[in-house]
Motif scaffolding. Structure first.
Motif, PDB file in Angstrom:
ATOM      1  N   ILE A   1       4.528   2.101  -8.053  1.00 31.54           N
ATOM      2  CA  ILE A   1       5.003   1.234  -6.970  1.00 31.54           C
ATOM      3  C   ILE A   1       6.175   0.383  -7.456  1.00 31.54           C
ATOM      4  O   ILE A   1       6.170  -0.101  -8.587  1.00 31.54           O
ATOM      5  CB  ILE A   1       3.862   0.309  -6.475  1.00 31.54           C
ATOM      6  CG1 ILE A   1       2.725   1.163  -5.941  1.00 31.54           C
ATOM      7  CG2 ILE A   1       4.347  -0.661  -5.411  1.00 31.54           C
ATOM      8  CD1 ILE A   1       1.676   0.441  -5.148  1.00 31.54           C
TER       9      ILE A   1
ATOM     10  N   ASP B   1       9.074  -2.770  -6.142  1.00 30.08           N
ATOM     11  CA  ASP B   1       9.503  -3.709  -5.106  1.00 30.08           C
ATOM     12  C   ASP B   1      10.995  -3.545  -4.917  1.00 30.08           C
ATOM     13  O   ASP B   1      11.753  -3.692  -5.869  1.00 30.08           O
ATOM     14  CB  ASP B   1       9.219  -5.151  -5.560  1.00 30.08           C
ATOM     15  CG  ASP B   1       7.840  -5.588  -5.097  1.00 30.08           C
ATOM     16  OD1 ASP B   1       7.538  -5.324  -3.923  1.00 30.08           O
ATOM     17  OD2 ASP B   1       7.104  -6.152  -5.921  1.00 30.08           O
TER      18      ASP B   1
ATOM     19  N   LYS C   1       7.605  -2.848  -0.518  1.00 32.56           N
ATOM     20  CA  LYS C   1       6.967  -2.040  -1.565  1.00 32.56           C
ATOM     21  C   LYS C   1       7.116  -0.559  -1.247  1.00 32.56           C
ATOM     22  O   LYS C   1       6.714  -0.109  -0.172  1.00 32.56           O
ATOM     23  CB  LYS C   1       5.471  -2.374  -1.641  1.00 32.56           C
ATOM     24  CG  LYS C   1       5.157  -3.587  -2.479  1.00 32.56           C
ATOM     25  CD  LYS C   1       3.695  -3.604  -2.835  1.00 32.56           C
ATOM     26  CE  LYS C   1       3.248  -4.773  -3.686  1.00 32.56           C
ATOM     27  NZ  LYS C   1       4.183  -5.664  -4.234  1.00 32.56           N
TER      28      LYS C   1
END
Ligand code: AMP
Length: 479
Positions: free
Chosen positions: A98, A100, A105
């Motif tokens: 993941i 940002d 996200k």
């Protein structure tokens, strides 16, 4: 004066050389060797002989069963997978890459079914003729603990049938998966179960948790956690201490409604008719929330694995194999509620994903043990050259012959004719073309019969037709 200058020069040179050496040493110190990241691997050209046939078989099956190719981006909104796969699943909890970014996200897709379902909703594919059948061959990313057969980037070939609630669609997907391995020549077995609909599953989960709660003190640490978080995953446990408890556990089939049971029976009937062998596995639940009704997995055939490994290692049920026979090669099932979960119109669907890297590993394992004959590229002729001018002229000749439909082997970077003819022998071509300086000047080329060694000189303009006639593969009128 002259003497002085003579003395000075070598000194200056020496100094320059010394400082150059020092600079190189410094640069060497800072120069780093980069390794591939843990859990990732390069697929080198020498692996192509395994990957290419797999792609072709996957593509052929797709064409035959009328699946259209879909490609979705590797990067998606992370929430897509959280909502589709479920919060309590390993993939979502531990394995997603993941990041940002300004849009929020995002993550590298850990699997493609959710992406395909998103694409279906985005493109309003309800308006397409139903069902929509798509296939893909794409890399997936899971930040799991790497081990044999488990990578952080791996490829999957997958088939999805969206818009049909029909046991025949489940059977079709299982047949395709079975055929995929059959066409490669890998013996596999299909393990299958039904997990019904969510309310049936919820009731079963409660019963399962109840059963396990009474035996908590005998469970491994992981199972104690599973009991709290996701009781269905108790059935995935491979620890010896939990096996007797698992064997006696309630079975989901007893919690299915009559409709769910008869749907499942129909799938099995189709498989019988198709002569696809399967094993009923009541503990098979697949880890993801989106599954409904039929779930299945494909495993290397334990029997065949024993034969290939020799009886001495057979007692481990193939677990000793370097390819990791205990790992599934593919898995799938129905996901009738997923499209609706992603805010689309309710649309039943089913799919399968096959792990290509694991299949390649097993293929290699069998190839070593059983001297498998993997399909090799077939060349019609080999082109050999001697000298610079022959290279340039030869490259043009190779390209012209290629355009006319001939498949030509060549290596322009070997200068010895002997070596080039050895290469021609390796790829088992019936004829080689030989082009030297003399032939370039005269506009001719030599055709060599590789078996008899007999050579003839022909006009370059006629070589294509002469070769095609000799090869008898092409419909050529005599000129
Ligand atoms: P799954 O949907 O997780 O069961 O994945 C389907 C297939 O993809 C598996 O049966 C494996 O063959 C393959 N696969 C899943 N995870 C990995 C991994 N980490 N590395 C290699 N292959 C994998």
């Amino acid at each position: 004066m002259k003497k002085g200058t003579e003395k000075k020069k070598p000194l200056k040179k020496e100094k320059e050389q010394k400082s150059k050496k020092e600079a190189t040493k410094e640069a060497d110190k800072t120069r780093k060797t980069y390794s591939v990241l843990r859990g990732m691997h390069d697929i080198l050209p020498r692996e192509e002989k395994y990957w290419k046939p797999l792609f072709h078989i996957a593509e052929n099956l797709a064409e035959h069963f009328q699946f259209g190719r879909i490609e979705t981006p590797a990067l998606e909104e992370a929430q897509l997978f959280v909502r589709s796969l479920g919060k309590g699943t390993d993939v979502v909890e531990k394995e997603m890459y993941i990041f940002d970014i300004s849009e929020g996200k995002v993550c590298l897709r850990p699997e493609a079914t959710a992406s395909v379902a998103r694409a279906f909703v985005n493109a309003g594919m309800w308006n397409y003729p139903q069902p929509v059948k798509v296939w893909y061959f794409e890399p997936m990313f899971r930040h799991d603990r790497p081990q044999a057969g488990r990578y952080r980037q791996f490829s999957q070939v997958g088939y999805e049938i969206i818009g049909a609630l029909d046991p025949a669609s489940d059977a079709e997907l299982i047949l395709i998966s079975y055929n995929f391995f059959k066409d490669i020549g890998l013996p596999v077995e299909v393990r299958i179960n039904s997990i019904g609909l969510p309310d049936e599953r919820e009731r079963y989960k409660a019963e399962l948790a109840n059963y396990y709660r009474n035996k908590k003190s005998y469970l491994c640490d992981d199972c104690r956690k599973r009991l709290l978080k996701n009781p269905l995953r108790l059935l995935d446990c491979k620890e010896n201490q939990c096996q007797p408890i698992k064997d006696e556990a309630p079975q989901i089939v007893d919690w299915l409604s009559d409709e769910s049971k008869s749907y499942f029976m129909k799938v099995l009937e189709y498989l019988d008719e198709l002569q696809v062998p399967y094993v009923l596995q009541p503990t098979l639940v697949r880890g993801l929330d989106y599954y409904t009704h039929t779930v299945f997995e494909i495993y290397p055939s334990v029997e065949e694995e024993k034969k290939a490994d020799g009886e001495s290692t057979a007692s481990s049920a193939g677990g000793s194999s370097s390819a990791g026979a205990q790992s599934a090669l593919g898995g799938g099932g129905r996901y009738d509620l997923l499209i609706e979960e992603l805010s689309g119109k309710p649309t039943p669907a089913a799919g399968v994903a096959i792990g290509v890297d694991r299949t390649v590993a097993l293929l290699k394992h069998y190839a070593e043990k059983m001297s498998f004959n993997l399909p090799k590229p077939q060349y019609d002729i080999f082109f050999a050259q001697l000298g610079d001018r022959a290279k340039g002229c030869g490259l043009k000749m190779i390209d012209d012959l290629r355009k006319s439909g001939l498949k030509i082997g060549f290596n322009l970077y070997k200068n010895s004719l002997k070596t080039q003819l050895e290469l021609a022998n390796d790829i088992k071509v019936p004829y080689a073309l030989i082009l030297g300086q003399k032939e370039v000047q005269e506009g001719t080329v030599i055709i060599r019969d590789m078996e008899s060694g007999i050579q003839e000189i022909v006009d370059q303009k006629k070589v294509e037709n002469i070769l095609k006639r000799k090869l008898k593969k092409f419909d050529v009128q005599s000129k």
